[in-house]
Design a protein around this motif. Structure first.
Motif, PDB file in Angstrom:
ATOM      1  N   CYS A   1       1.094  -1.183   0.089  1.00 51.02           N
ATOM      2  CA  CYS A   1       0.083   0.319   0.040  1.00 51.02           C
ATOM      3  C   CYS A   1       0.688   1.521  -0.388  1.00 51.02           C
ATOM      4  O   CYS A   1       0.547   2.323  -0.386  1.00 51.02           O
ATOM      5  N   LYS A   2       2.081   1.499   0.604  1.00 49.03           N
ATOM      6  CA  LYS A   2       3.067   2.275   0.401  1.00 49.03           C
ATOM      7  C   LYS A   2       3.711   2.344  -0.649  1.00 49.03           C
ATOM      8  O   LYS A   2       3.457   3.661  -1.028  1.00 49.03           O
ATOM      9  N   LYS A   3       3.836   1.247  -1.018  1.00 47.28           N
ATOM     10  CA  LYS A   3       4.204   1.771  -2.960  1.00 47.28           C
ATOM     11  C   LYS A   3       3.326   2.366  -3.727  1.00 47.28           C
ATOM     12  O   LYS A   3       3.499   3.437  -5.028  1.00 47.28           O
ATOM     13  N   CYS A   4       1.704   1.791  -3.253  1.00 45.34           N
ATOM     14  CA  CYS A   4       0.941   2.512  -4.287  1.00 45.34           C
ATOM     15  C   CYS A   4       0.827   3.528  -4.154  1.00 45.34           C
ATOM     16  O   CYS A   4       0.821   4.648  -5.321  1.00 45.34           O
ATOM     17  N   PHE A   5       0.703   4.163  -2.675  1.00 45.96           N
ATOM     18  CA  PHE A   5       0.793   5.915  -2.588  1.00 45.96           C
ATOM     19  C   PHE A   5       1.879   6.454  -3.239  1.00 45.96           C
ATOM     20  O   PHE A   5       1.431   7.483  -3.342  1.00 45.96           O
ATOM     21  N   ALA A   6       2.578   5.943  -2.790  1.00 45.21           N
ATOM     22  CA  ALA A   6       4.391   6.689  -3.047  1.00 45.21           C
ATOM     23  C   ALA A   6       4.379   6.909  -4.728  1.00 45.21           C
ATOM     24  O   ALA A   6       4.309   7.920  -5.018  1.00 45.21           O
ATOM     25  N   SER A   7       3.231   5.969  -5.615  1.00 43.63           N
ATOM     26  CA  SER A   7       3.083   6.453  -6.790  1.00 43.63           C
ATOM     27  C   SER A   7       2.019   7.793  -7.767  1.00 43.63           C
ATOM     28  O   SER A   7       2.996   7.859  -8.612  1.00 43.63           O
ATOM     29  N   LEU A   8       2.106   8.520  -6.482  1.00 43.16           N
ATOM     30  CA  LEU A   8       1.339   9.286  -6.396  1.00 43.16           C
ATOM     31  C   LEU A   8       2.281  10.760  -7.289  1.00 43.16           C
ATOM     32  O   LEU A   8       2.076  11.524  -7.628  1.00 43.16           O
ATOM     33  N   PHE A   9       3.326  10.040  -6.973  1.00 44.78           N
ATOM     34  CA  PHE A   9       4.696  11.445  -6.887  1.00 44.78           C
ATOM     35  C   PHE A   9       5.803  11.247  -7.480  1.00 44.78           C
ATOM     36  O   PHE A   9       7.509  11.462  -6.986  1.00 44.78           O
ATOM     37  N   THR A  10       5.389  10.241  -8.226  1.00 47.42           N
ATOM     38  CA  THR A  10       6.972   9.527  -9.187  1.00 47.42           C
ATOM     39  C   THR A  10       6.901  11.033 -10.360  1.00 47.42           C
ATOM     40  O   THR A  10       5.909  11.052 -10.370  1.00 47.42           O
ATOM     41  N   ASP A  11       8.164  11.037 -10.845  1.00 41.92           N
ATOM     42  CA  ASP A  11       8.332  11.726 -11.953  1.00 41.92           C
ATOM     43  C   ASP A  11       7.114  11.827 -13.045  1.00 41.92           C
ATOM     44  O   ASP A  11       6.727  12.548 -13.267  1.00 41.92           O
ATOM     45  N   ARG A  12       6.687  10.618 -13.604  1.00 42.14           N
ATOM     46  CA  ARG A  12       6.047  10.514 -14.812  1.00 42.14           C
ATOM     47  C   ARG A  12       4.609  10.815 -13.850  1.00 42.14           C
ATOM     48  O   ARG A  12       3.815  12.086 -14.828  1.00 42.14           O
ATOM     49  N   ALA A  13       4.325  10.814 -12.786  1.00 38.98           N
ATOM     50  CA  ALA A  13       3.133  11.298 -12.103  1.00 38.98           C
ATOM     51  C   ALA A  13       2.866  12.370 -11.999  1.00 38.98           C
ATOM     52  O   ALA A  13       2.009  13.535 -11.921  1.00 38.98           O
TER      53      ALA A  13
ATOM     54  N   VAL B   1       1.283  18.449 -14.222  1.00 36.89           N
ATOM     55  CA  VAL B   1       1.067  19.572 -14.029  1.00 36.89           C
ATOM     56  C   VAL B   1       0.502  19.784 -15.759  1.00 36.89           C
ATOM     57  O   VAL B   1       0.014  20.891 -15.780  1.00 36.89           O
ATOM     58  N   ASP B   2       1.096  18.727 -16.367  1.00 43.01           N
ATOM     59  CA  ASP B   2       0.180  19.321 -17.646  1.00 43.01           C
ATOM     60  C   ASP B   2      -1.025  19.871 -17.558  1.00 43.01           C
ATOM     61  O   ASP B   2      -1.813  20.271 -18.509  1.00 43.01           O
ATOM     62  N   LYS B   3      -1.533  18.708 -16.937  1.00 45.20           N
ATOM     63  CA  LYS B   3      -3.432  18.959 -16.642  1.00 45.20           C
ATOM     64  C   LYS B   3      -3.583  19.884 -16.245  1.00 45.20           C
ATOM     65  O   LYS B   3      -4.748  20.168 -16.192  1.00 45.20           O
ATOM     66  N   GLY B   4      -2.852  20.357 -15.298  1.00 42.36           N
ATOM     67  CA  GLY B   4      -2.880  21.568 -14.417  1.00 42.36           C
ATOM     68  C   GLY B   4      -4.119  21.105 -12.878  1.00 42.36           C
ATOM     69  O   GLY B   4      -4.664  21.862 -11.867  1.00 42.36           O
ATOM     70  N   PHE B   5      -3.750  19.878 -12.477  1.00 44.43           N
ATOM     71  CA  PHE B   5      -3.791  19.507 -11.410  1.00 44.43           C
ATOM     72  C   PHE B   5      -3.312  19.857 -10.267  1.00 44.43           C
ATOM     73  O   PHE B   5      -2.098  19.686 -10.290  1.00 44.43           O
ATOM     74  N   ASP B   6      -4.067  20.514  -9.217  1.00 46.85           N
ATOM     75  CA  ASP B   6      -3.359  19.927  -7.841  1.00 46.85           C
ATOM     76  C   ASP B   6      -2.356  19.274  -7.589  1.00 46.85           C
ATOM     77  O   ASP B   6      -3.192  17.924  -6.963  1.00 46.85           O
ATOM     78  N   HIS B   7      -1.566  19.156  -6.947  1.00 50.92           N
ATOM     79  CA  HIS B   7      -0.873  17.894  -5.896  1.00 50.92           C
ATOM     80  C   HIS B   7      -1.358  17.191  -5.235  1.00 50.92           C
ATOM     81  O   HIS B   7      -1.217  16.203  -4.979  1.00 50.92           O
TER      82      HIS B   7
END
Length: 98
Positions: A11-23, A28-34
């Motif tokens: 689960c920690k790895k899944c949540f961490a995937s929100l903050f990969t370079d790609r994510a 940023v490209d779509k204008g979503f707040d992190h």
């Protein structure tokens, strides 16, 4: 995976995937707040797909991007098999007005 320790680590790895370079780049490209995004993790008992079936559920139409749909695809056997042979799949789609 077995046990609570393995589950929590996954689960920690899944949540961490929100903050990969790609994510981050995607947001940023779509204008979503992190910090205004969400992620859910489904946990279920695995079954032997050679004795049962497998499938995938999507909360949007993955081909058109239509957001008011739920798509379910399933087939007997392993998911790897039905990705290679699309004709063996069973597909369901449902309207999901929000």
């Amino acid at each position: 995976m077995t046990g609570k320790k393995d589950l929590i680590e996954a689960c920690k790895k899944c949540f961490a995937s929100l903050f990969t370079d790609r994510a981050i780049s995607y947001r940023v490209d779509k204008g979503f707040d992190h910090l205004s995004i969400a992620l859910s993790i489904g946990v279920q008992k695995m079954v032997r797909s050679d004795l049962a079936s497998s499938g995938v559920i999507f909360s949007i139409d993955t081909e058109s991007g239509f957001k008011d749909a739920i798509l379910i695809t399933g087939a007997y056997g392993s998911v790897r098999r039905w990705y290679r042979v699309p004709s063996i799949r069973t597909n369901f789609s449902f309207s999901n007005p929000r």
